[in-house]
Design a protein around this motif. Structure first.
Motif, PDB file in Angstrom:
ATOM      1  N   HIS A  32      -6.212   5.792  -8.599  1.00 39.07           N
ATOM      2  CA  HIS A  32      -6.429   7.156  -8.138  1.00 39.07           C
ATOM      3  C   HIS A  32      -7.462   7.213  -7.014  1.00 39.07           C
ATOM      4  O   HIS A  32      -7.340   8.024  -6.097  1.00 39.07           O
ATOM      5  N   GLN A  72      -5.605   6.320  -3.904  1.00 39.09           N
ATOM      6  CA  GLN A  72      -4.789   7.455  -3.460  1.00 39.09           C
ATOM      7  C   GLN A  72      -5.649   8.485  -2.742  1.00 39.09           C
ATOM      8  O   GLN A  72      -5.267   9.011  -1.695  1.00 39.09           O
ATOM      9  N   MET A  73      -6.806   8.800  -3.305  1.00 36.55           N
ATOM     10  CA  MET A  73      -7.684   9.807  -2.714  1.00 36.55           C
ATOM     11  C   MET A  73      -8.217   9.336  -1.354  1.00 36.55           C
ATOM     12  O   MET A  73      -8.260  10.095  -0.392  1.00 36.55           O
ATOM     13  N   ALA A  88      -6.772   7.176   0.703  1.00 34.33           N
ATOM     14  CA  ALA A  88      -5.657   7.214   1.651  1.00 34.33           C
ATOM     15  C   ALA A  88      -5.381   8.640   2.114  1.00 34.33           C
ATOM     16  O   ALA A  88      -5.124   8.885   3.296  1.00 34.33           O
ATOM     17  N   ARG A  89      -5.466   9.586   1.201  1.00 34.37           N
ATOM     18  CA  ARG A  89      -5.244  10.995   1.555  1.00 34.37           C
ATOM     19  C   ARG A  89      -6.324  11.472   2.532  1.00 34.37           C
ATOM     20  O   ARG A  89      -6.037  12.177   3.501  1.00 34.37           O
ATOM     21  N   ASN A  90      -7.577  11.090   2.285  1.00 34.46           N
ATOM     22  CA  ASN A  90      -8.669  11.499   3.170  1.00 34.46           C
ATOM     23  C   ASN A  90      -8.531  10.881   4.559  1.00 34.46           C
ATOM     24  O   ASN A  90      -8.771  11.551   5.566  1.00 34.46           O
ATOM     25  N   THR A 112      -5.740   9.919   5.997  1.00 28.50           N
ATOM     26  CA  THR A 112      -4.605  10.588   6.630  1.00 28.50           C
ATOM     27  C   THR A 112      -4.996  11.958   7.165  1.00 28.50           C
ATOM     28  O   THR A 112      -4.663  12.314   8.310  1.00 28.50           O
ATOM     29  N   ALA A 113      -5.727  12.730   6.378  1.00 33.12           N
ATOM     30  CA  ALA A 113      -6.159  14.065   6.814  1.00 33.12           C
ATOM     31  C   ALA A 113      -7.079  13.963   8.031  1.00 33.12           C
ATOM     32  O   ALA A 113      -6.973  14.759   8.964  1.00 33.12           O
TER      33      ALA A 113
END
Length: 82
Positions: free
Chosen positions: A16, A19-20, A22-24, A26-27
Protein backbone atom coordinates in the motif's frame (compact mmCIF):
# COMPACT_ATOMS: atom_id res chain seq x y z
CA UNK A 1 -15.90 -16.08 18.53
CA UNK A 2 -14.78 -15.53 14.95
CA UNK A 3 -12.28 -12.82 14.06
CA UNK A 4 -12.33 -11.72 10.46
CA UNK A 5 -9.35 -9.75 9.21
CA UNK A 6 -5.87 -9.95 7.80
CA UNK A 7 -3.78 -12.72 9.29
CA UNK A 8 -0.55 -10.76 8.75
CA UNK A 9 -1.53 -7.10 8.43
CA UNK A 10 2.08 -5.88 8.55
CA UNK A 11 2.88 -7.74 5.31
CA UNK A 12 0.36 -5.58 3.40
CA UNK A 13 1.92 -2.23 4.38
CA UNK A 14 4.76 -2.12 1.80
CA UNK A 15 2.30 -2.85 -1.00
CA UNK A 16 0.00 0.00 0.00
CA UNK A 17 2.91 2.36 0.63
CA UNK A 18 4.18 1.67 -2.88
CA UNK A 19 0.74 2.34 -4.32
CA UNK A 20 0.49 5.64 -2.45
CA UNK A 21 4.00 6.70 -3.52
CA UNK A 22 3.24 5.88 -7.17
CA UNK A 23 -0.01 7.84 -6.98
CA UNK A 24 1.79 10.87 -5.51
CA UNK A 25 4.53 10.78 -8.17
CA UNK A 26 1.91 10.51 -10.91
CA UNK A 27 -0.08 13.45 -9.51
CA UNK A 28 3.10 15.55 -9.27
CA UNK A 29 4.11 14.81 -12.86
CA UNK A 30 0.59 15.57 -14.10
CA UNK A 31 0.83 18.89 -12.26
CA UNK A 32 4.09 19.69 -14.10
CA UNK A 33 2.94 18.68 -17.59
CA UNK A 34 0.08 20.51 -19.28
CA UNK A 35 -0.95 19.83 -22.89
CA UNK A 36 2.03 17.50 -23.30
CA UNK A 37 4.57 20.20 -22.38
CA UNK A 38 6.55 20.82 -19.24
CA UNK A 39 5.14 23.92 -17.49
CA UNK A 40 7.40 25.44 -14.83
CA UNK A 41 5.30 28.25 -13.39
CA UNK A 42 7.47 29.67 -10.61
CA UNK A 43 4.43 31.40 -9.09
CA UNK A 44 3.05 27.94 -8.26
CA UNK A 45 4.06 27.04 -4.71
CA UNK A 46 4.41 23.32 -5.46
CA UNK A 47 6.77 23.89 -8.37
CA UNK A 48 8.72 26.68 -6.66
CA UNK A 49 9.32 24.72 -3.45
CA UNK A 50 10.30 21.46 -5.17
CA UNK A 51 12.70 22.96 -7.73
CA UNK A 52 16.29 22.52 -6.62
CA UNK A 53 18.28 24.10 -9.46
CA UNK A 54 17.67 26.35 -12.43
CA UNK A 55 20.21 27.39 -15.02
CA UNK A 56 23.02 25.71 -13.10
CA UNK A 57 22.26 27.62 -9.89
CA UNK A 58 20.84 26.11 -6.70
CA UNK A 59 17.58 28.05 -6.21
CA UNK A 60 16.01 26.17 -3.30
CA UNK A 61 16.63 28.11 -0.07
CA UNK A 62 16.75 25.01 2.15
CA UNK A 63 19.25 23.25 -0.12
CA UNK A 64 21.39 26.41 -0.23
CA UNK A 65 21.31 26.55 3.57
CA UNK A 66 22.22 22.85 3.85
CA UNK A 67 25.30 23.37 1.67
CA UNK A 68 26.17 26.67 3.44
CA UNK A 69 25.69 28.67 0.24
CA UNK A 70 24.87 32.37 0.56
CA UNK A 71 21.26 33.38 0.03
CA UNK A 72 20.35 34.35 -3.51
CA UNK A 73 20.07 38.09 -4.10
CA UNK A 74 16.53 39.37 -4.62
CA UNK A 75 17.25 39.96 -8.33
CA UNK A 76 18.29 36.32 -8.82
CA UNK A 77 15.13 35.19 -7.08
CA UNK A 78 13.06 37.24 -9.56
CA UNK A 79 14.93 35.60 -12.45
CA UNK A 80 14.24 32.20 -10.89
CA UNK A 81 10.53 33.06 -10.80
CA UNK A 82 10.40 33.86 -14.52
Amino acid sequence: MTIIGWFNLASTVPYHASQMYARNVTAFLQHLVKDGKLQLNMDDEIIRETMLTRGGEVVNARVREFFSLPALPAKSMEVAKS
